[in-house]
Design a protein around this motif. Structure first.
Motif, short mmCIF file in Angstrom:
data_model
loop_
_atom_site.label_atom_id
_atom_site.label_comp_id
_atom_site.label_asym_id
_atom_site.label_seq_id
_atom_site.Cartn_x
_atom_site.Cartn_y
_atom_site.Cartn_z
N ILE A 63 -20.41 25.32 3.46
CA ILE A 63 -21.03 24.20 2.75
C ILE A 63 -20.21 23.82 1.52
CG2 ILE A 63 -23.07 23.50 1.43
CD1 ILE A 63 -24.75 25.21 3.28
N ASP A 64 -19.91 22.55 1.43
CA ASP A 64 -19.16 21.98 0.30
C ASP A 64 -20.03 22.05 -0.96
OD1 ASP A 64 -17.76 20.43 -1.50
OD2 ASP A 64 -17.31 18.83 -0.06
N ALA A 65 -19.54 22.75 -1.98
CA ALA A 65 -20.25 22.85 -3.26
C ALA A 65 -19.40 22.24 -4.37
CB ALA A 65 -20.58 24.30 -3.58
N SER A 66 -18.54 21.28 -4.01
CA SER A 66 -17.70 20.62 -5.01
C SER A 66 -18.54 19.69 -5.88
CB SER A 66 -16.58 19.84 -4.34
OG SER A 66 -17.11 18.81 -3.52
N GLY A 67 -17.97 19.26 -6.99
CA GLY A 67 -18.73 18.46 -7.96
C GLY A 67 -19.28 17.17 -7.39
N SER A 68 -18.56 16.56 -6.45
CA SER A 68 -19.02 15.27 -5.90
C SER A 68 -20.30 15.39 -5.09
CB SER A 68 -17.92 14.65 -5.03
OG SER A 68 -17.59 15.50 -3.96
N MET A 69 -20.64 16.61 -4.63
CA MET A 69 -21.88 16.79 -3.88
C MET A 69 -23.09 16.65 -4.78
SD MET A 69 -21.34 17.23 -0.63
CE MET A 69 -22.75 18.13 0.06
N ALA A 70 -22.89 16.66 -6.11
CA ALA A 70 -24.00 16.45 -7.05
C ALA A 70 -24.25 14.97 -7.31
CB ALA A 70 -23.73 17.18 -8.36
N ALA A 112 -29.16 13.52 -5.03
CA ALA A 112 -27.79 14.00 -4.88
C ALA A 112 -27.51 14.30 -3.41
CB ALA A 112 -27.57 15.26 -5.72
N LYS A 113 -26.25 14.13 -3.02
CA LYS A 113 -25.90 14.42 -1.63
C LYS A 113 -26.22 15.87 -1.26
CE LYS A 113 -21.90 12.63 -2.56
NZ LYS A 113 -20.46 12.27 -2.53
N PHE A 114 -26.09 16.78 -2.22
CA PHE A 114 -26.38 18.18 -1.91
C PHE A 114 -27.86 18.37 -1.54
CE2 PHE A 114 -26.96 22.72 -2.62
CZ PHE A 114 -25.83 23.22 -1.98
N GLY A 115 -28.72 17.47 -2.02
CA GLY A 115 -30.14 17.57 -1.68
C GLY A 115 -30.42 17.34 -0.22
N VAL A 116 -29.49 16.70 0.49
CA VAL A 116 -29.69 16.43 1.92
C VAL A 116 -29.11 17.56 2.78
CG1 VAL A 116 -29.45 14.64 3.69
CG2 VAL A 116 -29.45 14.01 1.29
N VAL A 117 -28.42 18.50 2.15
CA VAL A 117 -27.82 19.60 2.91
C VAL A 117 -28.90 20.45 3.56
CG1 VAL A 117 -26.49 21.74 2.73
CG2 VAL A 117 -25.70 19.67 1.57
#
Length: 232
Positions: free
Chosen positions: A89-96, A107-112
């Motif tokens: 799973i990508d945890a880079s800054g742009s996923m926020a 945030a995109k990470f919320g859809v993970v």
């Protein structure tokens, strides 16, 4: 032993901001793989002989001599045809970020999480799963390869804080090593897949190109991606 037809293949992820495809179709592999002297374009023109070699490169060829022993028993897997997955799973800054892409301004990470929930439903009880996260210059194993435990997966995901770059090459090499170790326990048989969840291009493109070359030409590992907001 032939690899045969895949059972219970990955279900499509039913979210508008995601697409599933091969990683080679998503990223730009410009440049040379370190030490290979081979253009990355060669990955897209792999010959039939190379594909066959990759598909069968492990089966029946891996030695079990180096495996540790517990109570006098060699640690061989009792299921030699087990399917093994590394979920990265990508945890880079742009996923926020939202990037005018994720629904409800989240945030995109919320859809993970719902994407992972969908993926877990496609797995079989005998499958093995590992969880990795990657950011900055590092890839971290959050859950080691073993029986699928959704509660453990989601607890580990809750600890992820998006930040930094996107070291896809480092992640692929780490996942490859983990799957090779399991392949030794299965004497080279079984199935091996890396599922990568990401929204951006690699911050280590040369290392990524090298990793892809090693995986696609020399191993039976399959790479699949769940791509978030991939525009170019």
């Amino acid at each position: 032993m032939s690899r045969g037809k895949r059972r219970g293949s990955l279900l499509p992820v039913a979210f508008g901001l995601m697409v599933i495809g091969f990683i080679a179709a998503i990223f730009d592999f410009g440049g040379q793989a370190p030490g290979s002297g081979t253009s990355a374009d060669a990955l897209t023109v792999r010959t039939a002989d190379q594909a066959t070699k990759a598909a069968f490169s492990w089966a029946g060829t891996l030695s079990t001599d180096g495996l540790a022993q517990t109570e006098g028993s060699v640690l061989l897997d009792d299921n030699r045809v087990r399917r093994n997955y590394v979920l990265a799973i990508d945890a880079s800054g742009s996923m926020a970020d939202n990037d005018n892409c994720a629904p409800n301004n989240q945030a995109k990470f919320g859809v993970v999480r719902p994407a992972v929930e969908e993926f877990l439903r496609s797995l079989q009880p005998e499958d093995y799963l590992a969880l990795m996260s990657f950011q900055s210059d590092n890839a971290q194993v959050l859950v080691p390869l073993g029986p699928v435990n959704p509660a453990q997966i989601f607890e580990a995901m809750a600890s992820i804080v998006p930040n930094g770059g996107t070291p896809i090459g480092t992640t692929l090499l780490g996942a490859k090593q983990m799957l090779e170790q399991q392949a030794q326990r299965q004497a080279g048989y079984g199935e091996y897949t890396i599922v990568m969840v990401t929204d951006g291009a690699a911050s280590d493109p040369e290392r990524m190109t090298y990793a892809l070359e090693q995986i696609t030409l020399n191993t039976p590992i399959v790479i699949q991606t769940v791509g978030f907001c991939l525009r170019n």
